[in-house]
Design an enzyme around this catalytic site. Structure first.
Site, PDB file in Angstrom:
ATOM      1  N   ARG A 131       0.866  -1.088   0.063  1.00 54.93           N
ATOM      2  CA  ARG A 131      -0.098   0.020   0.016  1.00 54.93           C
ATOM      3  C   ARG A 131       0.758   1.349   0.019  1.00 54.93           C
ATOM      4  O   ARG A 131       0.412   2.422   0.408  1.00 54.93           O
ATOM      5  CB  ARG A 131      -0.973   0.123   1.078  1.00 54.93           C
ATOM      6  CG  ARG A 131      -2.055  -1.293   1.081  1.00 54.93           C
ATOM      7  CD  ARG A 131      -3.072  -0.940   2.041  1.00 54.93           C
ATOM      8  NE  ARG A 131      -4.168  -1.921   1.956  1.00 54.93           N
ATOM      9  CZ  ARG A 131      -4.143  -3.109   2.819  1.00 54.93           C
ATOM     10  NH1 ARG A 131      -3.300  -3.321   3.435  1.00 54.93           N
ATOM     11  NH2 ARG A 131      -5.328  -4.112   2.422  1.00 54.93           N
ATOM     12  N   LYS A 153       3.529  11.336 -11.173  1.00 55.02           N
ATOM     13  CA  LYS A 153       2.826  10.445 -12.090  1.00 55.02           C
ATOM     14  C   LYS A 153       3.321   9.162 -12.321  1.00 55.02           C
ATOM     15  O   LYS A 153       4.304   9.113 -12.815  1.00 55.02           O
ATOM     16  CB  LYS A 153       2.280  11.093 -13.262  1.00 55.02           C
ATOM     17  CG  LYS A 153       1.263  12.349 -13.315  1.00 55.02           C
ATOM     18  CD  LYS A 153       1.100  12.773 -14.637  1.00 55.02           C
ATOM     19  CE  LYS A 153      -0.223  14.032 -14.440  1.00 55.02           C
ATOM     20  NZ  LYS A 153      -0.513  14.331 -15.968  1.00 55.02           N
ATOM     21  N   GLU A 195      10.230  17.610 -24.752  1.00 59.82           N
ATOM     22  CA  GLU A 195       9.545  18.069 -23.391  1.00 59.82           C
ATOM     23  C   GLU A 195      10.180  19.410 -23.022  1.00 59.82           C
ATOM     24  O   GLU A 195       9.593  20.282 -22.187  1.00 59.82           O
ATOM     25  CB  GLU A 195       9.701  17.180 -22.570  1.00 59.82           C
ATOM     26  CG  GLU A 195       9.001  15.623 -22.673  1.00 59.82           C
ATOM     27  CD  GLU A 195       7.509  15.852 -22.588  1.00 59.82           C
ATOM     28  OE1 GLU A 195       7.041  16.993 -22.239  1.00 59.82           O
ATOM     29  OE2 GLU A 195       6.658  14.914 -22.765  1.00 59.82           O
ATOM     30  N   LYS A 236       8.219  22.820 -14.107  1.00 59.48           N
ATOM     31  CA  LYS A 236       7.102  21.768 -13.658  1.00 59.48           C
ATOM     32  C   LYS A 236       6.898  21.529 -12.107  1.00 59.48           C
ATOM     33  O   LYS A 236       5.867  21.462 -11.630  1.00 59.48           O
ATOM     34  CB  LYS A 236       7.864  20.250 -13.957  1.00 59.48           C
ATOM     35  CG  LYS A 236       6.841  19.247 -13.729  1.00 59.48           C
ATOM     36  CD  LYS A 236       7.017  17.961 -14.553  1.00 59.48           C
ATOM     37  CE  LYS A 236       5.948  16.892 -14.195  1.00 59.48           C
ATOM     38  NZ  LYS A 236       5.945  15.918 -15.128  1.00 59.48           N
ATOM     39  N   GLU A 246      -3.526  17.420 -10.835  1.00 58.81           N
ATOM     40  CA  GLU A 246      -4.000  17.577 -12.366  1.00 58.81           C
ATOM     41  C   GLU A 246      -5.501  18.117 -12.164  1.00 58.81           C
ATOM     42  O   GLU A 246      -6.499  17.524 -13.114  1.00 58.81           O
ATOM     43  CB  GLU A 246      -4.093  16.652 -13.141  1.00 58.81           C
ATOM     44  CG  GLU A 246      -4.071  17.103 -14.800  1.00 58.81           C
ATOM     45  CD  GLU A 246      -3.536  16.254 -15.481  1.00 58.81           C
ATOM     46  OE1 GLU A 246      -2.249  15.874 -15.925  1.00 58.81           O
ATOM     47  OE2 GLU A 246      -4.108  15.531 -16.258  1.00 58.81           O
ATOM     48  N   ARG A 250      -2.170  22.203 -13.869  1.00 64.23           N
ATOM     49  CA  ARG A 250      -1.158  20.966 -14.151  1.00 64.23           C
ATOM     50  C   ARG A 250      -1.616  20.511 -15.507  1.00 64.23           C
ATOM     51  O   ARG A 250      -0.682  19.860 -16.213  1.00 64.23           O
ATOM     52  CB  ARG A 250      -1.245  19.911 -13.337  1.00 64.23           C
ATOM     53  CG  ARG A 250      -0.089  18.693 -13.601  1.00 64.23           C
ATOM     54  CD  ARG A 250       0.094  17.918 -12.307  1.00 64.23           C
ATOM     55  NE  ARG A 250       1.183  17.140 -12.716  1.00 64.23           N
ATOM     56  CZ  ARG A 250       1.787  16.140 -11.990  1.00 64.23           C
ATOM     57  NH1 ARG A 250       1.363  16.082 -10.469  1.00 64.23           N
ATOM     58  NH2 ARG A 250       2.533  15.306 -12.248  1.00 64.23           N
ATOM     59  N   ASN A 254       0.239  19.106 -20.508  1.00 63.59           N
ATOM     60  CA  ASN A 254      -0.166  18.248 -21.615  1.00 63.59           C
ATOM     61  C   ASN A 254      -0.254  18.813 -22.761  1.00 63.59           C
ATOM     62  O   ASN A 254      -0.748  18.304 -23.825  1.00 63.59           O
ATOM     63  CB  ASN A 254      -1.343  17.428 -21.076  1.00 63.59           C
ATOM     64  CG  ASN A 254      -1.170  16.602 -20.045  1.00 63.59           C
ATOM     65  OD1 ASN A 254      -0.443  15.723 -20.023  1.00 63.59           O
ATOM     66  ND2 ASN A 254      -2.108  16.669 -19.054  1.00 63.59           N
ATOM     67  N   HIS A 257       0.038  16.692 -26.160  1.00 58.83           N
ATOM     68  CA  HIS A 257      -0.121  15.181 -25.466  1.00 58.83           C
ATOM     69  C   HIS A 257      -1.432  14.589 -25.949  1.00 58.83           C
ATOM     70  O   HIS A 257      -1.396  13.406 -26.126  1.00 58.83           O
ATOM     71  CB  HIS A 257       0.165  14.827 -23.896  1.00 58.83           C
ATOM     72  CG  HIS A 257       1.586  15.192 -23.605  1.00 58.83           C
ATOM     73  ND1 HIS A 257       2.148  16.308 -23.765  1.00 58.83           N
ATOM     74  CD2 HIS A 257       2.439  14.417 -22.951  1.00 58.83           C
ATOM     75  CE1 HIS A 257       3.463  16.483 -23.433  1.00 58.83           C
ATOM     76  NE2 HIS A 257       3.478  15.105 -22.791  1.00 58.83           N
ATOM     77  N   HIS A 261      -0.418  11.393 -27.931  1.00 58.63           N
ATOM     78  CA  HIS A 261      -0.772  10.150 -27.545  1.00 58.63           C
ATOM     79  C   HIS A 261      -1.330   9.139 -28.270  1.00 58.63           C
ATOM     80  O   HIS A 261      -1.390   8.010 -28.262  1.00 58.63           O
ATOM     81  CB  HIS A 261      -1.645  10.288 -25.631  1.00 58.63           C
ATOM     82  CG  HIS A 261      -0.647  10.651 -24.856  1.00 58.63           C
ATOM     83  ND1 HIS A 261      -1.053  10.925 -23.644  1.00 58.63           N
ATOM     84  CD2 HIS A 261       0.953  10.584 -24.680  1.00 58.63           C
ATOM     85  CE1 HIS A 261      -0.290  11.095 -22.704  1.00 58.63           C
ATOM     86  NE2 HIS A 261       1.014  10.937 -23.407  1.00 58.63           N
ATOM     87  N   HIS A 275       7.882   8.627 -27.429  1.00 60.92           N
ATOM     88  CA  HIS A 275       6.945   9.850 -27.041  1.00 60.92           C
ATOM     89  C   HIS A 275       7.358  10.967 -27.311  1.00 60.92           C
ATOM     90  O   HIS A 275       6.477  11.791 -27.550  1.00 60.92           O
ATOM     91  CB  HIS A 275       6.978   9.386 -25.391  1.00 60.92           C
ATOM     92  CG  HIS A 275       6.171  10.216 -24.492  1.00 60.92           C
ATOM     93  ND1 HIS A 275       4.812  10.448 -24.720  1.00 60.92           N
ATOM     94  CD2 HIS A 275       6.522  11.469 -23.756  1.00 60.92           C
ATOM     95  CE1 HIS A 275       4.387  11.453 -24.071  1.00 60.92           C
ATOM     96  NE2 HIS A 275       4.977  12.193 -23.432  1.00 60.92           N
TER      97      HIS A 275
END
Length: 381
Positions: A131, A153, A195, A236, A246, A250, A254, A257, A261, A275
């Site tokens: 956990r 993330k 990026e 960032k 997000e 935030r 993206n 993206h 993506h 990517h």
């Protein structure tokens, strides 16, 4: 909250201000050599389990073990095949099983030693193991150093799309050794640079202008590389501190993206399109779509495309090898984007360079029409 920065010998340390979960990003050449002392101070007496990929382990594993030797006990070293295909349920299960076999406890640490794939996979494994155990990011690619290692993330890919299964789980420390980037292939370095450029395009036009004139020095290494990475990490860190999960701001990270993506998923997360290349194409499309909607000057798209092309990145869908998907296929993938809310499309659009914003409820018809135009176009001679 702000991102605190302090200078260290031959590098910088950026603080990600998240209260009890705050952590440092240590940036500079040979930063890896100090990892043992940093981990020992962070978790006295803890053991570590290293998760890496086969390529990074072969290139840099001895240096990592030398940095930890005499300071931290290594309970296990777990390797995965290089490449995006390792971000899957099967590898997650295998990594978690190996961590349990090594009897990694809640007080121990996982070290993610590799690029974005390893960071996402190992971070997710740490998030679900018992956990939640703490982990340290030691990113070895430019993309990971400026983006995926920072912000918590973690996740894996599925046939439905990229990073759709995962968790927010902040690292306890990030150590970005800029000298490790010298072993990257030119393609990998260029992909990470997409990026870096993104941060200028979001809200820092002066940084983008600096990159236009200094990108060769960034590629060559030295102070310009450290400056580019530290600037990206500060940007960032500020966004993550203000919007960790997000809920709003935030999402600006993206930029490019949503389109990117979709192309990446269509390519099957293979070497056809990595990517950063997908993000480069996606950012140009985001500027083009914004221009089509009357939000920015078409000259802004041309300027972005010229710079990314000068670096050697693809900038148009037609640059993708192996054929293009249909607009309908891309729309199906875009509908699976994490920013979709109750079926409504959300895009990061722009009013110009350094003027990105989030727009919700973008009409599907407008997106599909735009994609049809771009999929049918051909590169300029």
């Amino acid at each position: 909250m702000t991102a605190e920065t302090r200078t260290v010998p031959s590098g910088e340390t950026v603080r990600v201000d998240l209260g009890e979960r705050a952590y440092d990003i240590v940036i500079g050449p040979n930063a890896l050599s100090g990892l043992g002392g940093l981990v020992a101070a962070l978790a006295p007496g803890a053991r570590v389990a290293v998760v890496s990929d086969e390529t990074v382990e072969k290139l840099h594993g001895p240096a990592l073990r030398a940095a930890l030797s005499g300071r931290v006990e290594v309970a296990a070293t777990i390797t995965v095949p290089p490449g995006e295909s390792s971000k899957c349920f099967a590898e997650l299960e295998r990594v978690v099983g190996a961590l349990l076999d090594a009897r990694v406890e809640r007080g121990d640490l996982v070290i993610a030693f590799g690029g974005g794939v390893v960071g996402d996979l190992a971070g997710f494994a740490a998030a679900v193991l018992r956990r939640g155990v703490r982990y340290v990011q030691v990113p070895t690619s430019l993309l990971a150093q400026v983006d995926s290692s920072v912000g918590g993330k973690t996740g894996i890919d599925t046939a439905h799309g990229k990073n759709l299964i995962g968790a927010f789980h902040q690292p306890a420390l990030v150590v970005a050794d800029t000298a490790l980037l010298d072993t990257l292939s030119p393609r990998e370095f260029r992909a990470g640079y997409a990026e870096v450029a993104k941060y200028g395009l979001i809200d820092d036009p002066a940084f983008f202008a600096w990159l236009e004139g200094s990108w060769r020095e960034v590629f060559a290494g030295g102070p310009a590389r450290i400056r580019a990475i530290a600037t990206s990490c500060r940007a960032k860190a500020r966004v993550v501190a203000a919007d960790e999960r997000e809920a709003g701001q935030r999402a600006l990270l993206n930029l490019g993206h949503t389109f990117g993506h979709a192309f990446e998923a269509d390519a099957g997360f293979t070497g056809r399109l990595v990517h950063g290349e997908a993000v480069a194409i996606g950012m140009v499309l985001a500027f083009g779509f914004s221009a089509k909607l009357g939000l920015c000057d078409p000259a802004d798209e041309d300027r972005v495309a010229r710079h990314l092309a000068a670096v050697g990145l693809p900038t148009r869908p037609s640059h993708i090898e192996g054929g293009l998907p249909s607009a309908d296929r891309l729309m199906d993938l875009i509908r699976q984007d994490k920013k979709v809310e109750r079926g409504n499309l959300t895009f990061v659009l722009v009013e110009g360079i350094g003027k990105a914003f989030v727009r919700k409820d973008v009409p599907e018809t407008a997106v599909r029409e735009f994609l049809l135009e771009r999929l049918e176009s051909r590169p300029k001679s």
